[in-house]
Design a protein around this motif. Structure first.
Motif, PDB file in Angstrom:
ATOM      1  N   LYS A 110       3.195  -2.923  -3.779  1.00 52.84           N
ATOM      2  CA  LYS A 110       4.085  -4.045  -4.042  1.00 52.84           C
ATOM      3  C   LYS A 110       4.010  -4.308  -5.537  1.00 52.84           C
ATOM      4  O   LYS A 110       3.024  -4.824  -6.050  1.00 52.84           O
ATOM      5  CB  LYS A 110       3.654  -5.280  -3.250  1.00 52.84           C
ATOM      6  N   GLU A 111       5.064  -3.917  -6.247  1.00 53.22           N
ATOM      7  CA  GLU A 111       5.030  -3.988  -7.701  1.00 53.22           C
ATOM      8  C   GLU A 111       5.959  -5.074  -8.226  1.00 53.22           C
ATOM      9  O   GLU A 111       7.030  -5.324  -7.686  1.00 53.22           O
ATOM     10  CB  GLU A 111       5.400  -2.636  -8.315  1.00 53.22           C
ATOM     11  N   GLU A 112       5.510  -5.697  -9.302  1.00 53.82           N
ATOM     12  CA  GLU A 112       6.292  -6.755  -9.929  1.00 53.82           C
ATOM     13  C   GLU A 112       7.116  -6.173 -11.074  1.00 53.82           C
ATOM     14  O   GLU A 112       6.590  -5.440 -11.921  1.00 53.82           O
ATOM     15  CB  GLU A 112       5.381  -7.856 -10.466  1.00 53.82           C
ATOM     16  N   LEU A 113       8.392  -6.490 -11.099  1.00 51.39           N
ATOM     17  CA  LEU A 113       9.273  -5.999 -12.157  1.00 51.39           C
ATOM     18  C   LEU A 113       9.093  -6.824 -13.424  1.00 51.39           C
ATOM     19  O   LEU A 113       8.691  -7.994 -13.379  1.00 51.39           O
ATOM     20  CB  LEU A 113      10.743  -6.063 -11.714  1.00 51.39           C
ATOM     21  N   LYS A 172      -2.451  15.175   4.885  1.00 50.92           N
ATOM     22  CA  LYS A 172      -3.239  14.007   5.277  1.00 50.92           C
ATOM     23  C   LYS A 172      -4.031  13.456   4.104  1.00 50.92           C
ATOM     24  O   LYS A 172      -4.136  12.236   3.923  1.00 50.92           O
ATOM     25  CB  LYS A 172      -4.190  14.378   6.416  1.00 50.92           C
ATOM     26  N   SER A 173      -4.597  14.351   3.307  1.00 52.05           N
ATOM     27  CA  SER A 173      -5.411  13.898   2.170  1.00 52.05           C
ATOM     28  C   SER A 173      -4.552  13.151   1.152  1.00 52.05           C
ATOM     29  O   SER A 173      -4.988  12.137   0.590  1.00 52.05           O
ATOM     30  CB  SER A 173      -6.120  15.083   1.511  1.00 52.05           C
ATOM     31  N   PHE A 174      -3.311  13.626   0.922  1.00 50.51           N
ATOM     32  CA  PHE A 174      -2.457  12.918  -0.027  1.00 50.51           C
ATOM     33  C   PHE A 174      -2.005  11.579   0.549  1.00 50.51           C
ATOM     34  O   PHE A 174      -1.946  10.567  -0.162  1.00 50.51           O
ATOM     35  CB  PHE A 174      -1.235  13.760  -0.398  1.00 50.51           C
ATOM     36  N   PHE A 175      -1.677  11.549   1.837  1.00 50.81           N
ATOM     37  CA  PHE A 175      -1.264  10.308   2.482  1.00 50.81           C
ATOM     38  C   PHE A 175      -2.377   9.266   2.387  1.00 50.81           C
ATOM     39  O   PHE A 175      -2.139   8.104   2.007  1.00 50.81           O
ATOM     40  CB  PHE A 175      -0.906  10.569   3.940  1.00 50.81           C
ATOM     41  N   GLU A 176      -3.595   9.647   2.707  1.00 58.22           N
ATOM     42  CA  GLU A 176      -4.718   8.716   2.654  1.00 58.22           C
ATOM     43  C   GLU A 176      -5.004   8.267   1.219  1.00 58.22           C
ATOM     44  O   GLU A 176      -5.340   7.108   0.979  1.00 58.22           O
ATOM     45  CB  GLU A 176      -5.958   9.369   3.280  1.00 58.22           C
ATOM     46  N   PHE A 177      -4.855   9.192   0.280  1.00 59.14           N
ATOM     47  CA  PHE A 177      -5.061   8.853  -1.136  1.00 59.14           C
ATOM     48  C   PHE A 177      -4.036   7.817  -1.579  1.00 59.14           C
ATOM     49  O   PHE A 177      -4.371   6.839  -2.252  1.00 59.14           O
ATOM     50  CB  PHE A 177      -4.952  10.112  -1.983  1.00 59.14           C
ATOM     51  N   ALA A 178      -2.782   8.025  -1.188  1.00 61.16           N
ATOM     52  CA  ALA A 178      -1.711   7.090  -1.562  1.00 61.16           C
ATOM     53  C   ALA A 178      -1.941   5.710  -0.970  1.00 61.16           C
ATOM     54  O   ALA A 178      -1.712   4.686  -1.627  1.00 61.16           O
ATOM     55  CB  ALA A 178      -0.354   7.640  -1.123  1.00 61.16           C
ATOM     56  N   CYS A 179      -2.417   5.673   0.269  1.00 59.42           N
ATOM     57  CA  CYS A 179      -2.623   4.379   0.945  1.00 59.42           C
ATOM     58  C   CYS A 179      -3.753   3.579   0.317  1.00 59.42           C
ATOM     59  O   CYS A 179      -3.788   2.346   0.453  1.00 59.42           O
ATOM     60  CB  CYS A 179      -2.912   4.605   2.427  1.00 59.42           C
ATOM     61  N   TYR A 218      -4.630   3.951  -3.083  1.00 63.99           N
ATOM     62  CA  TYR A 218      -4.533   4.043  -4.533  1.00 63.99           C
ATOM     63  C   TYR A 218      -4.371   2.674  -5.190  1.00 63.99           C
ATOM     64  O   TYR A 218      -4.905   2.421  -6.267  1.00 63.99           O
ATOM     65  CB  TYR A 218      -3.371   4.952  -4.915  1.00 63.99           C
ATOM     66  N   TRP A 219      -3.585   1.800  -4.561  1.00 65.09           N
ATOM     67  CA  TRP A 219      -3.365   0.447  -5.091  1.00 65.09           C
ATOM     68  C   TRP A 219      -3.969  -0.571  -4.129  1.00 65.09           C
ATOM     69  O   TRP A 219      -3.232  -1.191  -3.338  1.00 65.09           O
ATOM     70  CB  TRP A 219      -1.879   0.168  -5.287  1.00 65.09           C
ATOM     71  N   PRO A 220      -5.272  -0.781  -4.124  1.00 62.40           N
ATOM     72  CA  PRO A 220      -5.897  -1.647  -3.133  1.00 62.40           C
ATOM     73  C   PRO A 220      -5.472  -3.105  -3.228  1.00 62.40           C
ATOM     74  O   PRO A 220      -5.563  -3.851  -2.256  1.00 62.40           O
ATOM     75  CB  PRO A 220      -7.397  -1.511  -3.445  1.00 62.40           C
ATOM     76  N   ASP A 221      -4.975  -3.528  -4.383  1.00 67.88           N
ATOM     77  CA  ASP A 221      -4.596  -4.949  -4.559  1.00 67.88           C
ATOM     78  C   ASP A 221      -3.129  -5.221  -4.256  1.00 67.88           C
ATOM     79  O   ASP A 221      -2.662  -6.347  -4.396  1.00 67.88           O
ATOM     80  CB  ASP A 221      -4.896  -5.399  -5.993  1.00 67.88           C
ATOM     81  N   SER A 222      -2.362  -4.174  -3.874  1.00 69.10           N
ATOM     82  CA  SER A 222      -0.938  -4.357  -3.630  1.00 69.10           C
ATOM     83  C   SER A 222      -0.706  -5.004  -2.281  1.00 69.10           C
ATOM     84  O   SER A 222      -1.451  -4.783  -1.340  1.00 69.10           O
ATOM     85  CB  SER A 222      -0.208  -3.019  -3.701  1.00 69.10           C
TER      86      SER A 222
END
Length: 290
Positions: free
Chosen positions: A158-161, A277-284, A286-290
């Motif tokens: 969830k990114e802020e513009l 699977k490894s990329f999917f888990e990495f993406a999920c 990657y931004w823990p504060d989003s």
């Protein structure tokens, strides 16, 4: 009897014309005729009535066609399933990318940790309402969670513009800006016909904001495009935080804030490879504060 003969027979039966079947199959008519003759000889019956250059299925042909259609369909399904199984053991991850900023931020970091995995991104820069075929991809990076049926979507960012302005801009010393401040502005957005630019255009339209012009560019060109131009600014997604390091360029938040959600999706009924699977888990994660 081979599968080519069965395919030839099905196409001839569909069009009932050798020339039309030849065009569809992309083979010479003598080879097509010879294949049909061999098939009929092996079966010991004629499959078509031939009248005035036209082929019409006879009773034998109608019986045979019922089974041939299923055989050909099952063969195609088998090929697809085998191909899917091969991908499970592949270290290549084919990714449809509908959000370039997300990809630029995450892919280099993933590759550092998983050098054995090859990411194969394909940028899809199309209007959101267009139909997009995603069957060939393992994963989809997208800001459109409800666009594609049969897929599981996980929101991850969830990114802020923000608004990028040069030092000479009238808004440079502000702490924040509103969309109304962009009336009459020469405005840039990242990506031509991208989902982000469509998102920005919709936000401007909803707010009744009319910039002097709305232009598209790549993020790397923004400092050059904005430098020394008093009435030029650019709306950026949150992943382009690197712009904060640019001299004489400032990122201003919007008030009220404008957020945009991006996620990653995969086909629910399809087995994923360990690499995917490894990329999917990495993406999920990657931004823990989003």
């Amino acid at each position: 009897m081979d599968l080519n003969q069965l395919k030839y027979f099905e196409v001839i039966a569909k069009y009932q014309n050798m020339s039309r079947a030849q065009d569809v199959l992309h083979i010479a008519q003598p080879a097509l005729s010879a294949g049909l003759s061999r098939l009929e000889n092996q079966l010991g019956v004629r499959l078509f009535n031939r009248t005035k250059g036209r082929l019409e299925l006879n009773d034998y042909g109608k019986i045979f066609l019922k089974y041939v259609v299923n055989i050909n369909a099952d063969y195609e399904k088998a090929l697809k399933e085998i191909e899917a199984e091969k991908k499970r053991f592949s270290n290549t991850v084919n990714i449809a990318v509908l959000d370039m900023g997300f990809s630029l931020a995450i892919m280099p970091d993933f590759t550092l940790i998983h050098p054995d995995v090859k990411l194969n991104p394909h940028i899809i820069a199309r209007d959101p309402e267009e139909d997009i075929s995603l069957e060939e991809y393992d994963l989809v990076i997208t800001p459109l969670p409800e666009t594609f049926s049969g897929m599981t979507y996980m929101p991850v960012l969830k990114e802020e513009l923000s608004l990028a302005v040069p030092g000479t801009h009238r808004l440079f010393n502000r702490e924040s800006v509103s969309l109304d401040d962009l009336n009459g502005e020469i405005l840039y957005s990242v990506g031509f016909r991208s989902h982000f630019s469509c998102f920005v255009k919709n936000k401007l339209a909803e707010a009744g904001v009319a910039p002097a012009s709305f232009n598209f560019c790549i993020a790397a060109d923004i400092p050059r495009l904005l430098k020394g131009r008093n009435a030029v600014s650019a709306i950026l997604p949150g992943v382009y935080r690197m712009m904060k390091d640019q001299q004489d360029l400032r990122l201003l938040p919007f008030d009220p804030p404008i957020f945009r959600q991006t996620g990653i999706a995969y086909f629910t009924d399809r087995k994923q490879s360990p690499a995917a699977k490894s990329f999917f888990e990495f993406a999920c994660s990657y931004w823990p504060d989003s």
